[in-house]
Design an enzyme around this catalytic site. Sequence first.
Site, PDB file in Angstrom:
ATOM      1  CG  ASN A 210      91.451  38.059   4.262  1.00 50.64           C
ATOM      2  OD1 ASN A 210      92.029  37.327   5.253  1.00 50.64           O
ATOM      3  ND2 ASN A 210      93.668  39.108   4.381  1.00 50.64           N
TER       4      ASN A 210
ATOM      5  NE  ARG B 138      88.425  41.195   5.280  1.00 54.50           N
ATOM      6  CZ  ARG B 138      89.362  41.104   4.178  1.00 54.50           C
ATOM      7  NH1 ARG B 138      88.351  41.669   2.943  1.00 54.50           N
ATOM      8  NH2 ARG B 138      89.992  42.108   4.318  1.00 54.50           N
TER       9      ARG B 138
ATOM     10  CE1 TYR C 106      86.446  45.379   2.844  1.00 53.27           C
ATOM     11  CE2 TYR C 106      86.473  45.335   4.503  1.00 53.27           C
ATOM     12  CZ  TYR C 106      87.517  45.527   3.884  1.00 53.27           C
ATOM     13  OH  TYR C 106      89.147  46.044   3.957  1.00 53.27           O
TER      14      TYR C 106
ATOM     15  CG  ASN D 295      88.219  43.372  -4.511  1.00 58.00           C
ATOM     16  OD1 ASN D 295      89.796  43.897  -3.715  1.00 58.00           O
ATOM     17  ND2 ASN D 295      87.679  43.422  -3.006  1.00 58.00           N
TER      18      ASN D 295
ATOM     19  CG  HIS E 193      89.702  48.324  -3.835  1.00 58.00           C
ATOM     20  ND1 HIS E 193      90.255  47.096  -3.938  1.00 58.00           N
ATOM     21  CD2 HIS E 193      90.592  48.726  -4.987  1.00 58.00           C
ATOM     22  CE1 HIS E 193      91.462  47.387  -3.989  1.00 58.00           C
ATOM     23  NE2 HIS E 193      91.465  47.585  -5.442  1.00 58.00           N
TER      24      HIS E 193
HETATM   25  C1  DQA Z   1      89.243  45.475  -0.540  1.00 57.31           C
HETATM   26  C2  DQA Z   1      90.961  46.854  -0.126  1.00 57.31           C
HETATM   27  C3  DQA Z   1      92.039  46.146   0.422  1.00 57.31           C
HETATM   28  O1  DQA Z   1      92.325  47.317   0.887  1.00 57.31           O
HETATM   29  C4  DQA Z   1      91.658  45.399   1.428  1.00 57.31           C
HETATM   30  O2  DQA Z   1      92.865  44.305   2.047  1.00 57.31           O
HETATM   31  C5  DQA Z   1      90.611  44.052   1.000  1.00 57.31           C
HETATM   32  C6  DQA Z   1      89.616  44.586   0.721  1.00 57.31           C
HETATM   33  C7  DQA Z   1      88.376  46.543  -0.337  1.00 57.31           C
HETATM   34  O3  DQA Z   1      87.429  45.893  -1.291  1.00 57.31           O
HETATM   35  O4  DQA Z   1      87.793  47.345  -0.014  1.00 57.31           O
HETATM   36  O5  DQA Z   1      91.262  43.351   1.361  1.00 57.31           O
HETATM   37  O6  DQA Z   1      90.132  45.180  -1.870  1.00 57.31           O
END
Ligand code: DQA
Length: 145
Positions: A12, A19, A24, A73, A99
């Site tokens: 994703n 998204r 994010y 990540n 993250h």
């Molecule tokens: C993430 C946090 C994860 O829990 C989530 O599933 C993501 C993005 C972040 O960058 O904050 O896809 O890794």
Amino acid sequence: MAKRIYILNGPNLNLLGKRQPDIYGHETLDDVTAACRKVAGEVEIRAEQSNFEGGLVELIHEAREDGLGIAINAGAYTHTSVAIMDALNTFEGPVMEVHISNVHKRESFRHHSYISLRADGIIVGCGTQGYELAVQRILRMTGQG
Ligand code: DQA
């Protein structure tokens, strides 16, 4: 062989910028790669994204050959993937876990990370700047910055 820093993104994260921007942000993965290249200077960056667990495992295997360090990540696989952790355990250089969001402020299922059991450092909740910080840290740990 010249060594490169691998920046690996999981499921994703190809949609970064579109998204859930409230969580994010608005920057895209291309923006992230460009910012990391600035930080890395002469050191080459290899930036890859995969929506597949096995795809990430194979990229980590490639990094065994020419990876100076890995910034990863793993997205949701962070919280589920023993296979990605096992792959990272075969890599000898520094591993930085990134993250974008502060996973510890979010749902409890995001509080556990298999990647953290291998990572040398963890950057959470610093937005997309976290990738630049991870690259900086890898450069420092490998005596290049
Ligand atoms: C993430 C946090 C994860 O829990 C989530 O599933 C993501 C993005 C972040 O960058 O904050 O896809 O890794």
